[in-house]
Design a protein around this motif. Structure first.
Motif, short mmCIF file in Angstrom:
data_model
loop_
_atom_site.label_atom_id
_atom_site.label_comp_id
_atom_site.label_asym_id
_atom_site.label_seq_id
_atom_site.Cartn_x
_atom_site.Cartn_y
_atom_site.Cartn_z
N ARG A 258 0.83 -1.21 0.00
CA ARG A 258 0.00 0.00 0.00
C ARG A 258 0.86 1.25 0.00
NH1 ARG A 258 -5.26 -1.30 0.92
NH2 ARG A 258 -5.90 0.72 1.73
N LEU A 259 0.41 2.22 -0.78
CA LEU A 259 1.09 3.51 -0.83
C LEU A 259 0.69 4.32 0.40
CD1 LEU A 259 2.02 5.69 -3.50
CD2 LEU A 259 0.00 6.61 -2.49
N LEU B 211 -10.15 9.86 -4.10
CA LEU B 211 -9.78 8.81 -3.16
C LEU B 211 -10.84 8.76 -2.07
CD1 LEU B 211 -7.18 9.32 -4.74
CD2 LEU B 211 -5.89 9.12 -2.62
N ARG B 212 -11.50 7.59 -1.92
CA ARG B 212 -12.57 7.46 -0.93
C ARG B 212 -11.99 7.04 0.41
NH1 ARG B 212 -15.77 5.32 -4.97
NH2 ARG B 212 -15.47 3.20 -4.21
N ILE B 213 -12.11 7.93 1.39
CA ILE B 213 -11.46 7.72 2.68
C ILE B 213 -12.40 7.01 3.65
CG2 ILE B 213 -10.36 8.90 4.63
CD1 ILE B 213 -10.02 11.32 2.58
N THR B 214 -11.91 5.93 4.28
CA THR B 214 -12.69 5.32 5.37
C THR B 214 -11.95 5.58 6.67
OG1 THR B 214 -11.64 3.25 4.82
CG2 THR B 214 -13.92 3.47 4.17
N LYS B 215 -12.66 6.24 7.59
CA LYS B 215 -12.06 6.53 8.88
C LYS B 215 -12.35 5.37 9.79
CE LYS B 215 -13.00 11.35 7.96
NZ LYS B 215 -13.57 12.62 8.37
N GLY B 216 -11.34 4.59 10.09
CA GLY B 216 -11.50 3.45 10.99
C GLY B 216 -11.40 3.91 12.43
N ALA B 217 -11.22 2.95 13.32
CA ALA B 217 -11.05 3.28 14.73
C ALA B 217 -9.68 3.91 14.96
CB ALA B 217 -11.19 2.02 15.58
N ASN B 218 -8.77 3.63 14.03
CA ASN B 218 -7.40 4.11 14.17
C ASN B 218 -7.27 5.54 13.64
OD1 ASN B 218 -4.69 4.54 14.18
ND2 ASN B 218 -4.17 2.60 13.17
N GLU B 219 -7.09 6.47 14.54
CA GLU B 219 -6.99 7.90 14.18
C GLU B 219 -5.70 8.20 13.42
OE1 GLU B 219 -8.63 11.14 14.75
OE2 GLU B 219 -10.17 9.65 14.34
N ARG C 126 7.71 14.22 -2.23
CA ARG C 126 7.82 12.78 -2.45
C ARG C 126 9.19 12.28 -2.02
NH1 ARG C 126 7.19 11.36 -8.68
NH2 ARG C 126 7.62 9.27 -7.90
N ALA C 127 9.24 11.00 -1.71
CA ALA C 127 10.48 10.38 -1.22
C ALA C 127 11.59 10.55 -2.25
CB ALA C 127 10.23 8.91 -0.93
N PRO C 128 12.81 10.74 -1.78
CA PRO C 128 13.93 10.96 -2.70
C PRO C 128 14.38 9.71 -3.43
CG PRO C 128 14.69 11.03 -0.41
CD PRO C 128 13.21 10.87 -0.37
N ARG C 129 13.80 8.55 -3.14
CA ARG C 129 14.23 7.33 -3.82
C ARG C 129 13.06 6.70 -4.57
NH1 ARG C 129 13.43 6.43 1.29
NH2 ARG C 129 15.50 7.03 1.95
N ALA C 130 13.40 5.77 -5.48
CA ALA C 130 12.38 5.11 -6.29
C ALA C 130 11.41 4.36 -5.39
CB ALA C 130 13.04 4.16 -7.27
N SER C 131 10.13 4.39 -5.75
CA SER C 131 9.13 3.68 -4.96
C SER C 131 8.47 2.63 -5.83
CB SER C 131 8.07 4.68 -4.49
OG SER C 131 6.86 4.01 -4.20
N PRO C 132 8.09 1.48 -5.23
CA PRO C 132 7.38 0.46 -6.01
C PRO C 132 6.00 0.97 -6.46
CG PRO C 132 7.42 -0.10 -3.65
CD PRO C 132 8.32 1.08 -3.83
N HIS C 133 5.56 2.10 -5.87
CA HIS C 133 4.24 2.61 -6.20
C HIS C 133 4.29 3.75 -7.21
CE1 HIS C 133 2.79 0.26 -2.85
NE2 HIS C 133 3.63 0.86 -2.04
N ALA C 134 5.42 3.87 -7.93
CA ALA C 134 5.61 5.03 -8.82
C ALA C 134 4.41 5.31 -9.74
CB ALA C 134 6.89 4.88 -9.62
N PRO C 135 3.82 4.30 -10.41
CA PRO C 135 2.69 4.62 -11.31
C PRO C 135 1.50 5.22 -10.56
CG PRO C 135 3.53 2.41 -11.74
CD PRO C 135 4.18 2.88 -10.48
N LEU C 136 1.21 4.70 -9.37
CA LEU C 136 0.09 5.22 -8.58
C LEU C 136 0.41 6.66 -8.11
CD1 LEU C 136 -2.68 4.71 -7.41
CD2 LEU C 136 -1.63 3.47 -5.51
N ILE C 137 1.66 6.88 -7.73
CA ILE C 137 2.07 8.23 -7.30
C ILE C 137 1.87 9.22 -8.46
CG2 ILE C 137 4.04 9.66 -6.61
CD1 ILE C 137 5.12 7.25 -5.06
N GLU C 138 2.30 8.81 -9.66
CA GLU C 138 2.14 9.68 -10.84
C GLU C 138 0.68 10.02 -11.06
OE1 GLU C 138 4.25 11.42 -12.37
OE2 GLU C 138 5.86 10.44 -11.23
N SER C 139 -0.18 9.01 -10.92
CA SER C 139 -1.60 9.26 -11.18
C SER C 139 -2.18 10.19 -10.11
CB SER C 139 -2.33 7.93 -11.32
OG SER C 139 -3.42 7.85 -10.47
N ILE C 140 -1.73 10.06 -8.87
CA ILE C 140 -2.21 10.96 -7.82
C ILE C 140 -1.73 12.39 -8.09
CG2 ILE C 140 -1.98 11.54 -5.36
CD1 ILE C 140 -1.88 8.51 -4.88
N ILE C 141 -0.47 12.51 -8.51
CA ILE C 141 0.07 13.86 -8.81
C ILE C 141 -0.77 14.51 -9.91
CG2 ILE C 141 2.06 15.09 -9.79
CD1 ILE C 141 3.85 13.01 -8.34
#
Ligand code: PRT
Ligand code: ZN
Length: 289
Positions: free
Chosen positions: A5-6, A29-37, A190-205
């Motif tokens: 997960r990103l 992005l649909r946010i679900t607020k769990g018990a964990n704040e 964004r993190a200074p190193r390559a992330s396994p989530h790069a395509p998802l990060i690009e789409s969010i940007i």
């Protein structure tokens, strides 16, 4: 950072928390607020929102605890990094404020040189130090965690360096801004190193860019004589090439549709009318890509 997960780091509460969540929601992005704040889940993408104190966000992103984050430029630039610093991807257009130097109202001030030898209270010793060095000024920096604006009254310092948005706090404390050290707003990092989530990060940007660009932007429609088109293009703020369609049975008159990047004021509409436009409509834009 979980491999599956990103993670997006956001301020929990504070001045940026709510608008950061709004931006994320506006990006679909649909946010679900769990018990964990501390951790909110996004249900339609493999994304978690890590909600923390703003001061921790630069470190979390630099160290890879989060892939991207939203934080004030002031916090980011004040922050020391042992290794590579996070990269600023874009400014987000909210949380605007300036880091300013202020003196008791009525003080003599003739440029940065007037600060020579003074005591200046601040929560931003690094940024203030850099500013003073840039001007070759030697002054004493008094580091305070908060309530910096009371330092002159308590005779702890002669000047302060603090964030200002409306200026009401300075005014209430009999202070007057004399110089700007940094202009700030919330930024996406964004993190200074390559992330396994790069395509998802690009789409969010891309989505964040769309949301940010469409804020304040308007879709403007009107009818006008073809001969008035150059003038209309000049009047409309930040409109690229408008779309022009002939109006059936109206001779020289055309329909003009344009996206304006800035707010459209009544004055603008009156000018358009004087240029020969009629049936002018200004519509909000929900999304843009
Ligand atoms: O708990 P946590 O550590 O997460 O939050 P925080 O208390 O450190 O920060 P918070 O929530 O107060 O601010 C978060 C970010 O909002 C800051 O880092 C800035 O990037 C941005 N921001 C925008 C501001 C202001 N405007 C602002 N006006 N941060 C602080 N202020 C304070 C300022 O320090 C001064 O005390 O508001 C007062 C001045 O406001 P005016 O309107 O009177 O000029
Ligand atoms: Zn903080």
């Amino acid at each position: 950072m979980s491999a599956e997960r990103l993670t997006i780091a956001l301020q929990k509460g504070g001045r940026l928390g709510e608008q950061s969540l709004e931006l994320v929601a506006a990006a679909g992005l649909r946010i679900t607020k769990g018990a964990n704040e501390l951790l909110y889940r996004v249900e339609n993408y493999p994304i978690d929102l890590l909600r923390v104190r703003d001061d921790d966000i630069p470190t979390f992103v630099a160290d890879g605890v989060a892939d991207i984050g939203i934080v004030g430029r002031n916090v980011l630039e004040e922050h020391p990094f042992d290794g590579p610093a996070p990269e600023v991807v874009m400014a987000l257009g909210f949380g605007r404020c300036d880091l300013k130097i202020a003196l008791p109202a009525g003080s003599d001030y003739a440029g940065p040189k007037s600060l020579e030898g003074q005591r200046i209270a601040t929560s931003y010793p690094h940024l203030l130090g850099r500013y003073l060095r840039d001007y070759g000024i030697v002054a004493e920096i008094i580091e305070m965690r908060g309530a910096v604006e009371v330092a002159p009254r308590l005779k702890l310092a002669q000047a302060i360096c603090d964030l200002v948005s409306t200026g009401a706090t300075l005014e209430a404390n009999g202070l007057q801004a004399v110089a700007t050290v940094l202009r700030s707003e919330a930024v996406l990092i964004r993190a200074p190193r390559a992330s396994p989530h790069a395509p998802l990060i690009e789409s969010i940007i891309q989505r964040f860019k769309g949301v940010t660009a469409s804020r304040g932007a308007k879709y403007v429609m009107m009818n006008a004589p073809r001969s008035a088109l150059p003038q209309i293009s000049r009047i409309l703020p930040g409109a690229g090439a408008p779309t022009v369609t002939p109006l059936a049975g109206e001779g020289d008159r055309v329909a003009v549709h344009a996206v304006c990047q800035e707010s459209v004021f009544w004055e603008t509409l009156e000018e358009l009318k004087r240029a020969g436009a009629s049936a002018i409509l200004v519509l909000p834009i929900e999304k843009m890509m």
